[in-house]
Design an enzyme around this catalytic site. Structure first.
Site, mmCIF file in Angstrom:
data_model
loop_
_atom_site.group_PDB
_atom_site.id
_atom_site.type_symbol
_atom_site.label_atom_id
_atom_site.label_comp_id
_atom_site.label_asym_id
_atom_site.label_seq_id
_atom_site.Cartn_x
_atom_site.Cartn_y
_atom_site.Cartn_z
ATOM 1 N N GLU A 239 0.804 -1.226 0.000
ATOM 2 C CA GLU A 239 0.000 0.000 0.000
ATOM 3 C C GLU A 239 0.838 1.277 0.000
ATOM 4 O OE1 GLU A 239 -3.087 -0.152 2.983
ATOM 5 O OE2 GLU A 239 -4.094 -1.759 1.902
ATOM 6 N N GLU B 223 -4.811 -8.781 0.184
ATOM 7 C CA GLU B 223 -5.553 -8.563 1.439
ATOM 8 C C GLU B 223 -7.025 -8.366 1.130
ATOM 9 O OE1 GLU B 223 -4.248 -5.233 3.869
ATOM 10 O OE2 GLU B 223 -2.160 -5.879 3.702
HETATM 11 C C1 BGP Z 1 -3.185 -3.094 5.486
HETATM 12 C C2 BGP Z 1 -2.887 -2.806 6.895
HETATM 13 C C3 BGP Z 1 -4.096 -3.273 7.631
HETATM 14 C C4 BGP Z 1 -5.322 -2.497 7.203
HETATM 15 C C5 BGP Z 1 -5.454 -2.446 5.707
HETATM 16 C C6 BGP Z 1 -6.397 -1.356 5.289
HETATM 17 O O1 BGP Z 1 -2.104 -3.164 4.624
HETATM 18 O O2 BGP Z 1 -1.693 -3.350 7.335
HETATM 19 O O3 BGP Z 1 -3.888 -3.218 8.993
HETATM 20 O O4 BGP Z 1 -5.220 -1.214 7.714
HETATM 21 O O5 BGP Z 1 -4.217 -2.264 5.049
HETATM 22 O O6 BGP Z 1 -6.386 -1.157 3.925
HETATM 23 P P1 BGP Z 1 -6.614 0.257 3.250
HETATM 24 O O7 BGP Z 1 -5.527 1.101 3.779
HETATM 25 O O8 BGP Z 1 -6.528 -0.060 1.814
HETATM 26 O O9 BGP Z 1 -7.939 0.767 3.636
#
Ligand code: BGP
Length: 482
Positions: free
Chosen positions: A171, A387
């Site tokens: 991310e 994820e």
């Molecule tokens: C992951 C984090 C998670 C969660 C998720 C949320 O990579 O480690 O703990 O927060 O991302 O995803 P997004 O940021 O896309 O909403």
């Protein structure tokens, strides 16, 4: 390995079912065996930065309970496990001196996984930058592309004989926007758009140099990808006009938020920034060199993506802008035709997880697969959900069980979308539930629980939730009954 035969309707026989975690969120032991501090060790000590004053100092104590946690994974029937390496366990000062004890921990984890028949998926960077590198400018410093390459070389050389699947960054949009522009994640900076754009570019550059370094360091052929974030765009109804509007909305840089997906993924998969970016950012835009774009545009082996939610889109009454933004399915740059997309707000009462950004949007997985495959994969790269998960306020019930029915229903609906993509012939490679166990949810502390396994933090007692038992069934019939 799955024994379910390949059918036109389901997931391929070599598709892997897994769960994911990240180092800072589960490991604890922040100074053990020579580990250096990371920006999250710093952030979690900052007054008021984390809900409940929480830190990752203990988290799930996974560093000390690793073997028992792998046994837990085996009991759920996981075929793959995605985890991240803590850069500052390997390079306590960020670069230079290698801490062998750090590498030994991850070698032991990989050995344990392989002995349990679980395929390791390694993420090099899941947000915990060595603090020493932050003091040298972190993602603001272009040199990070070579620090990251050295780190990738070292980890690749240590694990590459046994790890086939790699992800460079988790991310990147989140760690840059939240960490450098908005300041609610580590390192807590509030940079200008122009400065943040430099961070974006360095991040992508590091992805490129890291990929090159991994390929050079790992013997044999490894599979390398990324785990980017971003909301899916879902056509409100499946008319050709709404589908085109959703596609255009997904692949257009529409403002200076830095959240827009093509800003991050077009350079990686297409070798150029979106055509509209210079106009959108005006004088804040930095023109990249061709050499940088070539470095960023490394061949990858799968299209990984994290997927939690999505926005509904319909074709609006206005015509699309004439700058080619978003463009048709084929990769942007085309002449704009048709209607400008209109993102539709959810009503206030729309179901969410414990965190309000997690809006229930079950078609998200299908539409991400379809649009990413069209624009970036062209049927040649498997889509891997790195994820997908749901946060709820779970607790252990009077009967000793954790009845997390909402999570089961959420996962079930999203997986149906993924299965639809597979049934339509889009190549799929794997699915990772976020997360194996409840853990440190960054600035939100420990309250939002994402795990298949409940963790009672004061005692570190693990309890399989109902969703873990459900997921075990899904895995054992290879998604057939979804
Ligand atoms: C992951 C984090 C998670 C969660 C998720 C949320 O990579 O480690 O703990 O927060 O991302 O995803 P997004 O940021 O896309 O909403």
């Amino acid at each position: 390995m799955p024994t379910f035969p390949t059918t036109a309707k389901g997931f391929p026989a070599n598709f892997l079912w897994g769960a994911a975690t990240a180092a800072y969120q589960i490991e604890g032991s922040p100074t053990a065996d020579g580990k250096g501090p990371s920006i999250w060790d710093m952030m979690s000590r900052k007054e008021g930065a984390i809900a409940g004053g929480a830190t990752g100092d203990i988290a799930c104590d996974h560093y000390r309970r690793m073997k028992a946690d792998v046994a837990l994974m085996k009991s759920i029937g996981l075929q793959a496990y995605r985890f991240s390496i803590s850069w500052s366990r390997i390079f306590p000062e960020g670069s230079g001196r290698i801490n062998q004890a750090g590498l030994d921990f991850y070698r032991a984890l990989v050995d344990e996984l392989l002995a349990a028949g679980i395929e390791p998926f390694v993420t090099l960077y899941h947000w915990d930058l060595p603090l020493a590198l932050h003091h040298r400018g972190g993602w603001m410093n272009r040199e990070i592309a070579s620090w990251f390459a050295d780190y990738a070389t070292t980890v690749g050389a240590a694990l590459g004989d046994r790890v086939n699947w790699w992800m460079t960054l988790n991310e990147p949009s989140v760690f840059i926007v939240c960490g450098y522009r908005d300041g609610n994640h580590a390192p807590g900076l509030k940079l200008s758009v122009s400065e943040s754009l430099r961070c974006v570019h360095h991040t992508l550059l590091a992805h490129g140099t890291g990929t090159q370094a991994l390929r050079a360091a790992c013997p044999g052929s490894v599979k390398i990808g990324m785990a980017p974030a971003g909301y899916a765009k879902i056509p409100d109804t499946e008319t050709p006009e709404n589908i085109e509007a959703a596609r255009r909305s997904l692949f257009t840089v529409s403002g200076q938020s830095l959240w827009d997906i093509p800003l991050w993924l077009d350079p990686v998969y297409l070798g150029r920034y979106p055509v509209e970016a210079p106009a959108v950012f005006g004088p804040k835009w930095h023109n990249p060199s061709d050499a940088d774009l070539k470095t960023i545009h490394q061949p990858l082996d799968f299209i990984g993506f994290n997927c939690y939610s999505g926005v509904r889109v319909r074709a609006g009454a206005q015509p699309a802008p004439a700058n080619g933004a978003g463009a048709t399915s084929l990769g942007g740059g085309g002449t704009a035709v048709g209607a400008a997309p209109e993102d539709l707000p959810y009503p206030h009462e729309h179901p969410t997880g414990q965190l309000s950004w997690l809006m229930l949007a079950p078609d998200a997985l299908y539409w991400k697969c379809r649009f990413y495959n069209e624009r970036y994969g062209h049927g040649k790269l498997p889509l891997v959900v790195t994820e997908n998960g749901f946060c709820s306020g779970d607790w252990v019930g009077l009967d000793g069980c954790v009845h997390d029915g909402a999570r089961i229903d959420y996962l079930h609906r999203y997986l149906r979308g993924f299965k639809r993509a597979a049934a339509e012939g889009i190549p799929t490679g794997g699915y990772f539930q976020w997360s194996l166990m409840d853990n440190f949810e960054w600035a939100e502390g420990y309250k939002p629980r994402f795990g298949l396994v409940h963790v009672d933090f004061p005692t570190q007692t693990r309890t399989l939730k109902d969703s873990a038992l459900w997921y075990r069934e899904v895995i054992s019939n290879h998604g057939h009954d979804l």
